[in-house]
Scaffold this active site. Structure first.
Site, PDB file in Angstrom:
ATOM      1  N   HIS A  98       0.822  -1.209   0.000  1.00  0.00           N
ATOM      2  CA  HIS A  98       0.000   0.000   0.000  1.00  0.00           C
ATOM      3  C   HIS A  98       0.855   1.258   0.000  1.00  0.00           C
ATOM      4  CE1 HIS A  98      -3.457  -2.506   0.732  1.00  0.00           C
ATOM      5  NE2 HIS A  98      -2.924  -2.981   1.831  1.00  0.00           N
ATOM      6  N   HIS A 123       5.435   6.829   6.927  1.00  0.00           N
ATOM      7  CA  HIS A 123       5.151   6.319   5.581  1.00  0.00           C
ATOM      8  C   HIS A 123       4.698   7.468   4.691  1.00  0.00           C
ATOM      9  CE1 HIS A 123       1.254   6.141   7.714  1.00  0.00           C
ATOM     10  NE2 HIS A 123       0.824   6.630   6.579  1.00  0.00           N
ATOM     11  N   HIS A 125       2.421   9.120   1.155  1.00  0.00           N
ATOM     12  CA  HIS A 125       1.268   9.086   0.243  1.00  0.00           C
ATOM     13  C   HIS A 125       1.539   9.995  -0.948  1.00  0.00           C
ATOM     14  CE1 HIS A 125      -1.438   7.134   3.208  1.00  0.00           C
ATOM     15  NE2 HIS A 125      -0.770   7.854   4.105  1.00  0.00           N
ATOM     16  N   GLU A 129      -2.695  13.498   1.063  1.00  0.00           N
ATOM     17  CA  GLU A 129      -4.069  13.139   1.435  1.00  0.00           C
ATOM     18  C   GLU A 129      -4.813  14.384   1.897  1.00  0.00           C
ATOM     19  OE1 GLU A 129      -3.639   9.522   4.026  1.00  0.00           O
ATOM     20  OE2 GLU A 129      -4.523   8.664   2.198  1.00  0.00           O
ATOM     21  N   HIS A 142       3.506  10.814   6.790  1.00  0.00           N
ATOM     22  CA  HIS A 142       2.794  10.605   8.054  1.00  0.00           C
ATOM     23  C   HIS A 142       3.717   9.957   9.072  1.00  0.00           C
ATOM     24  CE1 HIS A 142      -1.369  10.639   5.911  1.00  0.00           C
ATOM     25  NE2 HIS A 142      -0.933  11.847   6.185  1.00  0.00           N
ATOM     26  N   THR A 209      -6.347   6.878   7.700  1.00  0.00           N
ATOM     27  CA  THR A 209      -6.783   7.122   6.320  1.00  0.00           C
ATOM     28  C   THR A 209      -6.778   5.833   5.500  1.00  0.00           C
ATOM     29  OG1 THR A 209      -4.568   7.655   5.497  1.00  0.00           O
ATOM     30  CG2 THR A 209      -5.876   9.477   6.393  1.00  0.00           C
TER      31      THR A 209
HETATM   32 ZN    ZN Z   1      -0.805   7.702   6.099  1.00  0.00          ZN
END
Ligand code: ZN
Length: 259
Positions: A98, A123, A125, A129, A142, A209
């Site tokens: 992911h 991690h 994104h 987000e 994050h 999330t």
């Molecule tokens: Zn995250």
């Protein structure tokens, strides 16, 4: 039935067998370490469907305090009371199917409003987000923290296109294959290098999330972004073209600005 029909029958049976075999391959988890049920950012298991993929994911659809949000109409609040006590950690990079995640050694903490949380992992994104005043950034980092009672506090850092980030370079160089963990024994990192100089931040009550979209997460998103180079963004996007949940309804929550 003549022999031609018999042969035809055999062929149909063979095709059926192959078809069933293929189906069972597809329904088996494709990645070691990935837990069923599946969820993804695209296709039939995209974010609008997460709530119906499993009872455990119900909050993804029914939750009222979901993340991410568009950060706007913020309320000036108490001055910034966030302080970081991050120590060096051996580099452990996980490619979990992911995102790219870096697990952090024990002993690093953040204190928010007098409450201490331990850094567990960080991690990435792409694109970001959260949005700030309707604007998304190229990526978002994050930093996930947990306190002794199990409450989560996530620190979000918007990553905009600019100078390369040396720590991210080190992480990218050590990304393992999907489903694998790479423990790099000879490299230590310090997540303090992922934090902007200004500690002004937005805070609100939100959720994870990703499924199970659990609520009661204390969100803290820095006003000042950090930069990441175009090459670094492209390298991540080769692995994960999009791994961002869409903006969720604010449902009357207040977003506070701590300068
Ligand atoms: Zn995250």
């Amino acid at each position: 039935m003549n022999s031609r029909n018999k042969n035809h029958g055999k062929k149909v049976m063979l095709l059926l067998t192959i078809f069933i075999a293929t189906l069972s391959t597809i329904s088996t988890p494709a990645l070691a370490g990935e837990v069923a049920p599946h969820w993804r950012y695209g296709g039939a298991e995209n974010p609008t469907q997460w709530g119906s993929l499993s009872k455990d994911f119900a909050l993804c659809e029914s939750g009222r305090d979901q993340s991410p949000i568009n950060i706007k109409n913020t309320v000036e609040s108490t001055p910034s009371k966030i302080s970081f006590d991050y120590k060096a950690s051996p580099l452990v990079v996980i490619n979990n199917g992911h995102t790219i995640q870096v697990n952090y050694a024990e002993g690093s903490t953040v204190t928010i409003d007098g409450e201490k949380y331990a850094l567990i992992q960080f991690h990435f994104h792409t694109p970001s987000e959260h949005e700030i005043n309707d604007k998304a950034a190229a990526m978002e980092l994050h930093l996930v923290h947990r306190n002794e009672t199990g409450k989560l506090a996530v620190v979000g850092v918007m990553l905009t296109k600019g100078k390369a980030n040396p720590l991210i370079e080190e992480v990218w160089k050590n990304i393992p294959a999907t489903g694998k963990t790479n423990t790099v024994s000879n490299i230590t990192i310090n997540a303090v290098k992922l934090l902007p100089i200004s500690k002004a931040y937005y805070s609100y009550a939100g959720s994870l999330t990703t499924p199970p979209c659990s609520e009661g997460v204390k969100w803290n998103v820095f006003v000042e972004p950090m930069t990441i180079s175009e090459e670094q963004i492209e390298a991540f996007e080769k692995l994960y073209q999009v791994d961002a949940r869409p903006i969720q309804p604010i449902n009357g929550r207040s977003v506070q600005l701590h300068r």
